[in-house]
Design a protein around this motif. Structure first.
Motif, PDB file in Angstrom:
ATOM      1  N   VAL A 179       0.884  -1.354  -0.273  1.00  0.00           N
ATOM      2  CA  VAL A 179      -0.043  -0.013   0.162  1.00  0.00           C
ATOM      3  C   VAL A 179       0.895   1.385  -0.078  1.00  0.00           C
ATOM      4  N   GLY A 180       2.174   1.138  -0.325  1.00  0.00           N
ATOM      5  CA  GLY A 180       2.930   2.227  -0.490  1.00  0.00           C
ATOM      6  C   GLY A 180       3.837   2.615   0.355  1.00  0.00           C
ATOM      7  N   ALA A 181       4.012   1.965   1.275  1.00  0.00           N
ATOM      8  CA  ALA A 181       4.801   2.429   2.439  1.00  0.00           C
ATOM      9  C   ALA A 181       5.759   0.881   2.827  1.00  0.00           C
ATOM     10  N   VAL A 182       6.930   0.821   2.053  1.00  0.00           N
ATOM     11  CA  VAL A 182       7.722  -0.301   2.184  1.00  0.00           C
ATOM     12  C   VAL A 182       8.866  -0.214   3.315  1.00  0.00           C
ATOM     13  N   SER A 215      -1.869   2.556   6.148  1.00  0.00           N
ATOM     14  CA  SER A 215      -1.976   3.884   5.067  1.00  0.00           C
ATOM     15  C   SER A 215      -3.843   4.256   5.201  1.00  0.00           C
ATOM     16  N   GLY A 216      -4.594   3.605   5.675  1.00  0.00           N
ATOM     17  CA  GLY A 216      -5.899   3.897   5.533  1.00  0.00           C
ATOM     18  C   GLY A 216      -6.635   2.725   4.800  1.00  0.00           C
ATOM     19  N   GLY A 239     -11.075   7.581  -5.253  1.00  0.00           N
ATOM     20  CA  GLY A 239     -10.482   9.031  -5.126  1.00  0.00           C
ATOM     21  C   GLY A 239      -8.907   8.942  -4.327  1.00  0.00           C
ATOM     22  N   VAL A 240      -8.444   7.694  -3.880  1.00  0.00           N
ATOM     23  CA  VAL A 240      -7.484   7.487  -3.351  1.00  0.00           C
ATOM     24  C   VAL A 240      -6.306   7.214  -4.368  1.00  0.00           C
ATOM     25  N   THR A 241      -5.028   7.765  -4.310  1.00  0.00           N
ATOM     26  CA  THR A 241      -4.008   7.606  -5.363  1.00  0.00           C
ATOM     27  C   THR A 241      -2.733   6.893  -4.877  1.00  0.00           C
ATOM     28  N   PRO A 242      -2.549   5.891  -5.478  1.00  0.00           N
ATOM     29  CA  PRO A 242      -1.073   5.201  -4.949  1.00  0.00           C
ATOM     30  C   PRO A 242       0.150   6.228  -4.621  1.00  0.00           C
ATOM     31  N   GLN A 243       0.889   6.100  -3.733  1.00  0.00           N
ATOM     32  CA  GLN A 243       1.887   6.610  -3.431  1.00  0.00           C
ATOM     33  C   GLN A 243       3.263   6.197  -3.392  1.00  0.00           C
ATOM     34  N   SER A 262       6.072  -0.692 -10.183  1.00  0.00           N
ATOM     35  CA  SER A 262       4.682  -0.384  -9.670  1.00  0.00           C
ATOM     36  C   SER A 262       3.976  -0.443 -11.154  1.00  0.00           C
ATOM     37  N   LEU A 263       3.058  -1.009 -11.278  1.00  0.00           N
ATOM     38  CA  LEU A 263       2.187  -1.108 -12.623  1.00  0.00           C
ATOM     39  C   LEU A 263       0.688  -0.568 -12.167  1.00  0.00           C
ATOM     40  N   ARG A 264       0.217   0.364 -12.498  1.00  0.00           N
ATOM     41  CA  ARG A 264      -1.032   0.918 -12.249  1.00  0.00           C
ATOM     42  C   ARG A 264      -1.861   1.219 -13.156  1.00  0.00           C
TER      43      ARG A 264
END
Length: 401
Positions: free
Chosen positions: A55-58, A133-134, A162-166, A207-209
């Motif tokens: 979820v974007g926090a390694v 992260s939510g 509405g949440v964008t990957p970080q 990361s593939l989005r």
């Protein structure tokens, strides 16, 4: 706010992960795959959790900077150089879909399963609900044996509307990993997609989005675990073969019944082995006494946690191999004829903890902050669990059969 019991367990788990002797790796993974991950998602362990990978926090326990003079970089496509246009094959997509971006994430729903995975992964993990992260959904394939100093494996993530990957977060500091390059990717499941390459402590993270639904982002991250891997090819194949659902329920080895009405489920975590001979698994649910509108930290600060894992007999041989480490607290009572360990803190804001051993081959752990249970406490809740049919060889269903 985290309590001292949480801190102690986090510290114990961190020591275990940093000092794993090879002779007991299977025993330690059995516990690392379960209780440590559950306690890490309790709030103050945010800087340590493996779940955050997806979820974007390694942030993985034991993460250290690689010695570039002695540790060769993995020879993957990219290898900290700008990405070039992808010209490889793209498999046909699975037809399942989520028609609309998730307004809320139901922890009891199995939103996604792997339909294909490359070789070299040894365990899978799924978490849905309130992540560090939510709100979100994370499905992870872990590679245990890898020269990669950071986490290695494949993850799939679904983000609410509405949440964008970080970018991944760097371990131990409030900083996101720098972007090496971005490049267009082939369409994923009929939607435009992008490759983004990050430098995570000197190693590649791809990361593939794409959008799984209007205003709803999905991502597949790949951290290579073997030389010669093309992270783009792996990410595309995994993404195209994911299976989505909004009606399938998360399978559990036992059911939690009759929790107080003021509690609501905020997260589910299940993980287990990929190999048939593997026996490590964990399944747990977390409930909060706080409303969904409360700050995520508050929701995780007053919780009820119920977890199940395989029980193993602590023999003298295993105890010697563990070199003094303990994964089950010594029993000090019995519950329904089972040996158990019970602890209740004197501080009214602290929690009560119960571990019941060898319940149909399982260990059952219940941790409850004051105010989350009725007067019968953790022992009363244990007696209300539905353990019919529970088996120690239970496995989560995280991959398409």
């Amino acid at each position: 706010m985290i309590d001292d019991m949480d801190v102690a367990r986090l510290m114990r788990a961190e020591v275990e992960s940093a000092e794993t002797p090879s002779a007991v790796v299977n025993i330690e993974r059995a516990m690392i795959a379960g209780r440590r991950q559950r306690w890490y998602v309790r709030g103050a362990g945010a800087a340590l959790t493996v779940v955050a990978v997806a979820v974007g926090a390694v942030t993985v326990p034991g993460l250290v900077a690689p010695d570039r003079s002695s540790t060769p970089a993995l020879e993957m496509v990219g290898a900290l150089a700008p990405l070039e246009p992808y010209t490889g094959k793209v498999p046909s997509p699975d037809t399942s879909r989520i028609p609309a971006a998730l307004e809320t994430v139901d922890p009891a729903v199995q939103y996604v399963r792997f339909g294909w995975l490359p070789s070299g992964l040894d365990s899978l993990q799924y978490q849905a609900g309130l992540l560090l992260s939510g709100p979100g959904v994370a499905l992870i394939g872990h590679a245990a044996d890898s020269p990669n100093p950071s986490w290695a494996g494949v993850s799939a993530s679904l983000y609410p509307k509405g949440v964008t990957p970080q970018a991944p977060q760097v371990m131990g500091i409030d900083q996101r990993a720098p972007t090496v390059s971005t490049a267009p990717a082939p369409d994923v499941r009929g939607a435009a997609a992008t490759f983004t390459q990050y430098d995570v402590d000197g190693t590649d993270r791809l990361s593939l989005r794409w959008r799984y639904a209007p205003d709803g982002w999905a991502a597949v991250d790949v951290a290579p675990w073997a030389a010669g891997q093309d992270a783009r090819e792996i990410a595309l194949h995994v993404a195209q073969k994911l299976t989505f659902s909004t009606t399938e329920r998360v399978q559990m080895p036992a059911q939690v019944m009759e929790v107080p009405q003021n509690l609501r489920m905020i997260s589910t975590t299940v993980n287990g082995p990929l190999t048939p001979e593997g026996w490590r698994w964990y399944a747990g649910v977390t409930y909060s006494a706080e409303p969904s509108t409360a700050d995520p930290g508050r929701q995780r600060a007053k919780t009820l946690d119920v977890g199940f894992s395989p029980y193993f007999e602590m023999t003298d041989k295993i105890r010697a191999e563990l070199q003094g480490k303990e994964f089950f607290r010594p029993p000090n009572t019995t519950v329904d004829g089972h040996q158990a360990s019970f602890f209740a803190a004197a501080d009214p804001e602290w929690c009560e903890s119960l571990e019941v051993f060898d319940v149909q081959g399982m260990a059952v752990e219940i941790d409850a902050h004051r105010g989350t249970l009725d007067g019968q406490g953790t022992k009363g809740l244990f007696q209300r669990l539905d353990l019919a049919g529970a088996k120690p060889d239970w496995r989560p269903s995280l991959m398409v059969d």
